[in-house]
Design a protein around this motif. Structure first.
Motif, PDB file in Angstrom:
ATOM      1  N   LYS A 288       0.823  -1.214   0.000  1.00  0.00           N
ATOM      2  CA  LYS A 288       0.000   0.000   0.000  1.00  0.00           C
ATOM      3  C   LYS A 288       0.854   1.259   0.000  1.00  0.00           C
ATOM      4  O   LYS A 288       0.337   2.358  -0.213  1.00  0.00           O
ATOM      5  N   VAL A 289       2.156   1.105   0.223  1.00  0.00           N
ATOM      6  CA  VAL A 289       3.068   2.250   0.261  1.00  0.00           C
ATOM      7  C   VAL A 289       4.032   2.224  -0.923  1.00  0.00           C
ATOM      8  O   VAL A 289       4.340   3.263  -1.508  1.00  0.00           O
TER       9      VAL A 289
ATOM     10  N   HIS B  55       4.375  -2.186   8.607  1.00  0.00           N
ATOM     11  CA  HIS B  55       4.745  -2.783   7.321  1.00  0.00           C
ATOM     12  C   HIS B  55       5.963  -2.078   6.725  1.00  0.00           C
ATOM     13  O   HIS B  55       6.876  -2.719   6.201  1.00  0.00           O
TER      14      HIS B  55
ATOM     15  N   TYR C  93       6.499   5.376  -4.430  1.00  0.00           N
ATOM     16  CA  TYR C  93       6.115   5.179  -3.036  1.00  0.00           C
ATOM     17  C   TYR C  93       5.454   6.426  -2.482  1.00  0.00           C
ATOM     18  O   TYR C  93       5.573   7.510  -3.037  1.00  0.00           O
TER      19      TYR C  93
ATOM     20  N   GLN D 281       0.032   1.645   8.188  1.00  0.00           N
ATOM     21  CA  GLN D 281       1.100   0.996   7.413  1.00  0.00           C
ATOM     22  C   GLN D 281       2.479   1.122   8.058  1.00  0.00           C
ATOM     23  O   GLN D 281       3.470   0.651   7.511  1.00  0.00           O
TER      24      GLN D 281
ATOM     25  N   GLU E 210       5.237   0.620  -4.763  1.00  0.00           N
ATOM     26  CA  GLU E 210       4.717   0.002  -5.977  1.00  0.00           C
ATOM     27  C   GLU E 210       5.818   0.000  -7.032  1.00  0.00           C
ATOM     28  O   GLU E 210       6.496   1.009  -7.233  1.00  0.00           O
TER      29      GLU E 210
END
Length: 67
Positions: free
Chosen positions: A22-23, A45, A34, A42, A25
Motif C-alpha cells: 500500500k506504500v 509494514h 512510493y 502501514q 509500488e
C-alpha cells in the motif's frame, strides 16, 4: 512517519513492495514509486520493509518538528 528511498542505491529487489504494497509500488522492472507520508496503519509494514531491504535504500523517520 515519512519514508524516503535512495533511488541511487535501490536495486529493484522489491522486498518493500512485497511487505508494504500500500506504500510501495513497482512500475516496470525497476521504477519504484512510493508514498512519502506513511499512513498510520502501514507503519509496521514500512518498518519491516526498511529492515528487509538488502541494500538499505529505504529510510524512515519522523517529519521535522514532530513531537
Amino acid at each position: 512517519m515519512q519514508v524516503v528511498v535512495d533511488l541511487n542505491r535501490c536495486q529493484g529487489y522489491a522486498q518493500c513492495v512485497f511487505l508494504a504494497p500500500k506504500v510501495f509500488e513497482l512500475h516496470g522492472d525497476e521504477a519504484l514509486m512510493y508514498l512519502p507520508e506513511v499512513p498510520d496503519d502501514q507503519r509496521e509494514h514500512v518498518l519491516r520493509a526498511a529492515t528487509a531491504c538488502p541494500v538499505r535504500a529505504v529510510l524512515v523517520g519522523e517529519p521535522a518538528g514532530a513531537d
